[in-house]
Design an enzyme around this catalytic site. Structure first.
Site, PDB file in Angstrom:
ATOM      1  CE  LYS A  27      -2.044  -0.700   3.974  1.00 26.95           C
ATOM      2  NZ  LYS A  27      -1.759  -2.028   4.489  1.00 26.95           N
ATOM      3  NE  ARG A  34      -5.037  -1.001   9.716  1.00 25.07           N
ATOM      4  CZ  ARG A  34      -3.902  -0.356   9.568  1.00 25.07           C
ATOM      5  NH1 ARG A  34      -3.846   0.751   8.874  1.00 25.07           N
ATOM      6  NH2 ARG A  34      -2.795  -0.830  10.084  1.00 25.07           N
ATOM      7  NE  ARG A  87       6.885  -3.993   6.236  1.00 26.96           N
ATOM      8  CZ  ARG A  87       5.642  -3.557   6.142  1.00 26.96           C
ATOM      9  NH1 ARG A  87       5.070  -3.355   4.978  1.00 26.96           N
ATOM     10  NH2 ARG A  87       4.922  -3.329   7.236  1.00 26.96           N
ATOM     11  NE  ARG A 147       5.756  -0.716  10.598  1.00 25.48           N
ATOM     12  CZ  ARG A 147       4.604  -0.676   9.934  1.00 25.48           C
ATOM     13  NH1 ARG A 147       4.565  -0.163   8.737  1.00 25.48           N
ATOM     14  NH2 ARG A 147       3.502  -1.149  10.467  1.00 25.48           N
ATOM     15  NE  ARG A 160       1.264  -4.620  11.587  1.00 24.13           N
ATOM     16  CZ  ARG A 160       2.403  -4.561  10.870  1.00 24.13           C
ATOM     17  NH1 ARG A 160       3.471  -5.236  11.264  1.00 24.13           N
ATOM     18  NH2 ARG A 160       2.455  -3.847   9.789  1.00 24.13           N
TER      19      ARG A 160
HETATM   20  P1  AMP Z   1       0.328   0.586   9.273  1.00 28.34           P
HETATM   21  O1  AMP Z   1       1.591   1.375   9.090  1.00 28.34           O
HETATM   22  O2  AMP Z   1      -0.805   1.089   8.407  1.00 28.34           O
HETATM   23  O3  AMP Z   1       0.539  -0.899   9.187  1.00 28.34           O
HETATM   24  O4  AMP Z   1      -0.153   0.892  10.781  1.00 28.34           O
HETATM   25  C1  AMP Z   1       0.663   0.552  11.881  1.00 28.34           C
HETATM   26  C2  AMP Z   1      -0.163   0.581  13.153  1.00 28.34           C
HETATM   27  O5  AMP Z   1      -0.707   1.896  13.369  1.00 28.34           O
HETATM   28  C3  AMP Z   1      -1.371  -0.341  13.167  1.00 28.34           C
HETATM   29  O6  AMP Z   1      -1.034  -1.689  13.520  1.00 28.34           O
HETATM   30  C4  AMP Z   1      -2.240   0.330  14.221  1.00 28.34           C
HETATM   31  O7  AMP Z   1      -1.755   0.092  15.535  1.00 28.34           O
HETATM   32  C5  AMP Z   1      -2.026   1.818  13.934  1.00 28.34           C
HETATM   33  N1  AMP Z   1      -3.002   2.338  12.959  1.00 28.34           N
HETATM   34  C6  AMP Z   1      -2.726   2.843  11.717  1.00 28.34           C
HETATM   35  N2  AMP Z   1      -3.844   3.262  11.103  1.00 28.34           N
HETATM   36  C7  AMP Z   1      -4.867   3.033  11.957  1.00 28.34           C
HETATM   37  C8  AMP Z   1      -6.274   3.228  11.911  1.00 28.34           C
HETATM   38  N3  AMP Z   1      -6.888   3.750  10.833  1.00 28.34           N
HETATM   39  N4  AMP Z   1      -7.015   2.854  12.985  1.00 28.34           N
HETATM   40  C9  AMP Z   1      -6.437   2.327  14.058  1.00 28.34           C
HETATM   41  N5  AMP Z   1      -5.116   2.077  14.183  1.00 28.34           N
HETATM   42  C10 AMP Z   1      -4.319   2.435  13.148  1.00 28.34           C
END
Ligand code: AMP
Length: 216
Positions: free
Chosen positions: A13, A88, A127, A154, A165
């Site tokens: 993404k 989400r 990654r 990360r 996740r």
């Molecule tokens: P990502 O980088 O999109 O994988 O997001 C990393 C983490 O940020 C996720 O596992 C959540 O803990 C938090 N997060 C990101 N976007 C959201 C969202 N829209 N709602 C809730 N938690 C989020």
């Protein structure tokens, strides 16, 4: 162009969002990146956010919406934006729909980048991420080609957290695909293969959408 991009963690993404952002001249808004930055800032809110992110869990919907609302109200989002990682959950999608109504704007499409769960875990575990700009690179790369700084892992990209996740995604985010299909906004794209091929598939879908609009 107002877009949302969805897909399993590791689907690419962020990579596709960066390309789309450049192509259409719209800001790429990653809620994950915003929460990671907020977590690093210290203080009680940072601790609350860290509790969720470090466990691979979602931060509360209200907090996610507040962050997105504040960002969309900024000047650079006036002519469009690309949201990566939000909404989400269906509840976030409903709140987001209401927010867009209040702002008098409409979403053009929700792009779903589809890869298998096994491929997602493999990519996440391998990654690395640039600690400065947040770009992700496949395993084997050591330095960010833009910032020239060493890449890092990360904290939530270990296998157990990645699997959690994915599980949360399947439970909470998959229903969004139906949500956007029902509204005629869903663009499904096969996300495996080279980055430029996936990008071409994304662009082809967007062109199809624009052609539909012209044809009415
Ligand atoms: P990502 O980088 O999109 O994988 O997001 C990393 C983490 O940020 C996720 O596992 C959540 O803990 C938090 N997060 C990101 N976007 C959201 C969202 N829209 N709602 C809730 N938690 C989020």
């Amino acid at each position: 162009m107002r877009l949302v991009i969805m897909g399993l963690p590791g689907a690419g993404k962020g990579t596709q969002a960066a390309l789309l952002s450049e192509k259409f001249g719209i800001p790429h808004i990653s809620t994950g990146a915003m929460f990671r930055a907020a977590k690093g800032a210290g203080g009680p809110l940072a601790r609350k956010i860290a509790q969720h992110i470090d466990q691979g869990e979602l931060v509360p919907d209200g907090l996610a919406l507040a962050v997105v609302r504040a960002r969309l109200e900024q000047e650079d989002c006036r002519d469009g934006f690309l949201l990566d990682g939000f909404p989400r959950t269906v509840s976030q999608a409903r709140m987001f729909e209401q927010l867009l109504d209040e702002m008098g704007i409409k979403l053009d499409a929700a792009i779903d980048i589809v890869i298998s769960a096994d491929e997602a875990v493999r990519r996440i575990v391998e990654r690395k991420t640039c600690p400065r700009c947040g770009a992700t690179y496949p395993g084997g790369t050591e330095v960010c080609s833009v910032c020239q700084v060493p890449l890092a892992k990360r904290e939530d990209d270990d296998e157990p957290t990645a699997r959690k996740r994915l599980l949360i995604y399947e439970e909470q985010t998959w229903p969004l695909v139906e949500f956007y299909r029902e509204r005629g906004l869903l663009l499904k794209v096969h996300g495996e293969g080279p980055i430029d091929q996936v990008f071409h598939r994304v662009l082809a879908q967007i062109r199809g959408l624009q052609a539909d609009e012209v044809l009415g």
